[in-house]
Design an enzyme around this catalytic site. Sequence first.
Site, PDB file in Angstrom:
ATOM      1  N   SER A 153       0.860  -1.392   0.059  1.00 34.78           N
ATOM      2  CA  SER A 153      -0.075   0.170  -0.039  1.00 34.78           C
ATOM      3  C   SER A 153       0.862   1.293  -0.045  1.00 34.78           C
ATOM      4  CB  SER A 153      -0.985   0.050   1.196  1.00 34.78           C
ATOM      5  OG  SER A 153      -0.035  -0.134   2.338  1.00 34.78           O
ATOM      6  N   GLY A 204      -4.748   1.283   7.046  1.00 37.12           N
ATOM      7  CA  GLY A 204      -3.796   0.209   6.578  1.00 37.12           C
ATOM      8  C   GLY A 204      -4.707  -1.098   7.144  1.00 37.12           C
ATOM      9  N   ASP A 205      -5.433  -0.910   8.470  1.00 38.43           N
ATOM     10  CA  ASP A 205      -6.033  -2.156   9.001  1.00 38.43           C
ATOM     11  C   ASP A 205      -7.251  -2.231   8.474  1.00 38.43           C
ATOM     12  OD1 ASP A 205      -4.157  -1.923  11.055  1.00 38.43           O
ATOM     13  OD2 ASP A 205      -5.199  -0.476  12.086  1.00 38.43           O
ATOM     14  N   GLY A 252      -2.887   4.815  -3.309  1.00 38.70           N
ATOM     15  CA  GLY A 252      -3.425   3.141  -3.766  1.00 38.70           C
ATOM     16  C   GLY A 252      -2.539   2.132  -3.436  1.00 38.70           C
ATOM     17  N   GLY A 267      -0.592   4.276   0.772  1.00 36.88           N
ATOM     18  CA  GLY A 267      -1.374   5.632   1.347  1.00 36.88           C
ATOM     19  C   GLY A 267      -2.093   6.269   0.308  1.00 36.88           C
TER      20      GLY A 267
END
Lengths: 303, 303
Positions: A207, A238-239, A212, A209
Amino acid sequence: VITVLCANPALDVTYRVDRLTPGDVHAVYSVQRRAGGKGTNVARVLRQLGEAVRLVAPLGGTDGERYAAEIAESGIELVAVPVGAPPRTSVCVLDEDATVFNEAGPELAASEWDAVVDAVLQPRPDVLVLSGSLPAGVPTDAYARLIRPDVVTVVDAKGPVLAAALTARPHLVAPNVAEAQDILGAGDAAQCAAGLRSRGAGSAVVSCGPDGLVAATSDGTWIARPPRALSGNPTGAGDALTAALAAGLARAAPWPDLVRDAVATSAAALGRDTAGEIDLDLRAELLGQVVIEEVRDAADQHS
Amino acid sequence: VITVLCANPALDVTYRVDRLTPGDVHAVYSVQRRAGGKGTNVARVLRQLGEAVRLVAPLGGTDGERYAAEIAESGIELVAVPVGAPPRTSVCVLDEDATVFNEAGPELAASEWDAVVDAVLQPRPDVLVLSGSLPAGVPTDAYARLIRPDVVTVVDAKGPVLAAALTARPHLVAPNVAEAQDILGAGDAAQCAAGLRSRGAGSAVVSCGPDGLVAATSDGTWIARPPRALSGNPTGAGDALTAALAAGLARAAPWPDLVRDAVATSAAALGRDTAGEIDLDLRAELLGQVVIEEVRDAADQHS
């Protein structure tokens, strides 16, 4: 059922202040206390996505009871493994920015960790999510030892714990690009995703941020990004990404669908101030708008 | 027996970090949790000075139990007034500086505060210390209402609470110079001390941090300061000052002795990192070295 391990659970405290100035005394004008830790946040998002979730966490003391009481109200099945020490606290001071203070958390005894391992693997999970840091006293290869060929396992970890997990050939790893670069040495997101596969991951989602993600899989490699810049609190994005990936794997979704969903769900976390929550309306809106592109590298074009 | 009211007790959490940078995530490398609040610190120092102390505090919840258990080990007689809400938490982040985040604390019901008042006044204290902020829900004149002509009362408060307390003619008030200026409008420490007396205080000790203090009393006015600049953590130096003043009043010490003791005890708090603790050896060393000067103003010289 998706089993999520939160190996190092936390009580997340959020303080709102006018402006954080080092050396000053600050009046806190609002306080929020919440069960936290990355695995906890993943489990919460899975619940919002309508998945049946089993959350395993070592919990002790009155703060452990507080954590358990809160999770009990959320509809998540909690398997609280009794341990001696209470969970750590994590304090987030919010002004314009978020300034975070993470306690290290308690050290687990070997027998306490053994009880955690038993709770994770019995009953056998359909999908297993290993997310976040390991507690002190637990060996670096503890996630690696939990990875079984017959359990679809998603790993969101970093540093030596991620490096060790790769050797056990997990189904999917999902670090961010900085975490991937940290163990691979260098490279852009696509190179990192490929590198994580060559180090042992079945698939790798890296990822970036707001930009994408890149997903490298045995079915192909995709780059995907949100349709527009979104503002909001990135804590927990992120989770949410990890939760979407686990939910997609549980439903055996095709990779392009899974990637779209992961981008939309992660971006939908920006719509909420609290880690572990997503804006379901925003997710639905974004789902059809995610920009996705299949990457054909030299090797692919050769075939 | 000296009774100390800690109207708004706290759990003080101290985090040590490498360097506080707003907007960053910080690993906390050491965590200390301790019963706190200004009244609590005053009671601890009184205990170190060998005084019998009765500490009254409204306490609820598991954090209230944690506070009570810790105080029980210290030799302080704790009168825990049961209330619904737990004490607030105060987080101090230490790098080179101390950056503090103070929760407001719970609101007390009128009946809860009434129970606190009863616990403070029965049995009748020899000396009563009213130190620190009032909890939400309690009127600004709550300290004023606790001041009785037949109880030697020391007030360490600020703002409207201090202003209200002065109208009840307390035996002694002990704000720092900024707090005194805040309610009086302006003036140096000596002018503030005189101003506090003219507003109703029997005596006034105005502290100036490393520069010592001014004491204006019916027996005379003194300026006193430590013999040398001392480095250390100033948190709790004001509470040590208040404790020394209360102990001296309990023993009916002459003002010059009391002033010397107050300066030495306050400075001895710099020798310890933890609020509510003093370095007894440093206090003993400084006691004979405090520089004290009696001030004779125009009115005095006239008589």
